[in-house]
Design an enzyme around this catalytic site. Structure first.
Site, PDB file in Angstrom:
ATOM      1  N   TYR A 189      14.415  -5.324  -1.173  1.00 28.78           N
ATOM      2  CA  TYR A 189      13.568  -4.152  -1.424  1.00 28.78           C
ATOM      3  C   TYR A 189      13.334  -3.973  -2.918  1.00 28.78           C
ATOM      4  O   TYR A 189      12.207  -3.778  -3.375  1.00 28.78           O
ATOM      5  CB  TYR A 189      14.242  -2.917  -0.823  1.00 28.78           C
ATOM      6  CG  TYR A 189      13.401  -1.662  -0.800  1.00 28.78           C
ATOM      7  CD1 TYR A 189      12.544  -1.406   0.264  1.00 28.78           C
ATOM      8  CD2 TYR A 189      13.482  -0.726  -1.823  1.00 28.78           C
ATOM      9  CE1 TYR A 189      11.781  -0.245   0.305  1.00 28.78           C
ATOM     10  CE2 TYR A 189      12.720   0.440  -1.790  1.00 28.78           C
ATOM     11  CZ  TYR A 189      11.885   0.673  -0.722  1.00 28.78           C
ATOM     12  OH  TYR A 189      11.132   1.828  -0.690  1.00 28.78           O
TER      13      TYR A 189
ATOM     14  N   SER B 251       8.202   2.482  -5.680  1.00 30.31           N
ATOM     15  CA  SER B 251       9.440   3.216  -5.418  1.00 30.31           C
ATOM     16  C   SER B 251      10.171   3.359  -6.746  1.00 30.31           C
ATOM     17  O   SER B 251       9.938   2.571  -7.675  1.00 30.31           O
ATOM     18  CB  SER B 251      10.303   2.393  -4.454  1.00 30.31           C
ATOM     19  OG  SER B 251      11.638   2.843  -4.461  1.00 30.31           O
TER      20      SER B 251
END
Ligand code: NAD
Length: 261
Positions: A156, A143
């Protein structure tokens, strides 16, 4: 490029980016193991659709990415069923948005398990076969959050930074075995994962839905457009080609310029 006679395991492929990658690989002839949760009817439609559209075999594994033994069993089963696991896409991921001081410990553990540790366990199971056959492709869906942070996404961001490091280590270990290991780092892709975090972000930041989309999500992305799942899948497919055989240990961004800032 042809992936005929090759097989791919794509974790978290009942939805979003994973499903698009699975379909792209099947489109080049790879047999597919779909994995992830969801409505049984929908999953079966996705599985049988891949078989009928692309003329390959597709198997569904309900392995839970928080369970190392289930991850290893999924890889073993794929090897038995299709003869090999040539492509491993570690893509399963979840999100939870909260300030650190309120972040529930079980959410932290779950995100680390699904978004990071499952890739380690998947690789550990698939690498011996790839080394023995002298060919492999491991693609981790990281990501933009593997490179930069946002507030309220501690688990995350930590997991995604972790998977970028794991990718580099695995790439070095496998460099002389014709097995490449890379991560793709998308910015915001419009999938159920992004849609689902909007209510929590509204709460955490006191914003409306439209403000979250424009002022939080697309604010980070200079192009002001979401990435599409098909664009991510096209990059994953390229990484499986011979043209990409010297790309290893890379963290390839597809984020509309987000991490250039
Ligand atoms: P999604 O919610 O559409 O898909 C997530 C998939 O993971 C689903 O198939 C789900 O069933 C599966 N999954 C969740 N928990 C699981 C578990 N315990 N065991 C097995 N499977 C499980 O989300 P997406 O946006 O397609 O996300 C896919 C990956 O892309 C994730 O790693 C995510 O972090 C990453 N990513 C997404 C975006 C984005 O903007 N959507 C951006 C960057 C990175």
């Amino acid at each position: 490029m042809s992936l005929k006679s090759k097989s791919a395991v794509v974790t978290g492929s009942t939805s979003g980016i994973g499903l698009a990658i699975a379909r792209a690989l099947a489109g080049e002839g790879a047999n597919i193991v779909l994995n992830g949760f969801g409505e049984p009817d929908q999953i079966e439609r996705a599985r049988s659709g891949i078989e009928s559209e692309f003329g390959v075999k597709a198997h569904y594994s309900d392995a839970d990415m928080t369970k190392p033994d289930q991850i290893a069993a999924m890889v073993r089963e794929a090897e038995q069923r299709f003869g090999s696991v040539d492509v491993l896409v570690n893509n399963a991921g979840i999100q939870f948005v909260s300030p650190i001081e309120d972040f529930p410990g079980d959410k932290w553990e779950r995100i680390l398990a699904i978004n990071l540790s499952s890739a380690f366990y998947g690789m550990r199971a698939a690498i011996p076969g790839m080394k023995a056959r002298g060919w492999g492709r491991i693609i981790n869906t990281a990501s933009a959050h593997s490179l930069v942070a946002s507030p309220f996404k501690s688990a995350y961001v930590a997991a995604k930074h972790g998977i970028a490091g794991l990718t580099k280590t695995a790439a070095l270990e496998l460099a002389a075995h014709h097995v490449t290991v890379n991560c793709i780092s998308p910015g915001y892709v419009w999938t159920p994962l992004v849609e689902a975090q909007i209510p929590d972000t509204m709460k955490a930041r006191g914003l409306t839905k439209e403000q979250v989309i424009q002022d939080v999500l697309l604010k980070a992305q200079p192009t002001k457009e979401f990435v599409t799942v098909d664009q991510v899948a096209a990059l994953a497919l390229f990484l499986c080609s011979e043209a990409a055989s010297q790309i290893t240990g890379a963290n390839l961004t597809m984020d509309g310029g987000w991490t250039a800032e």
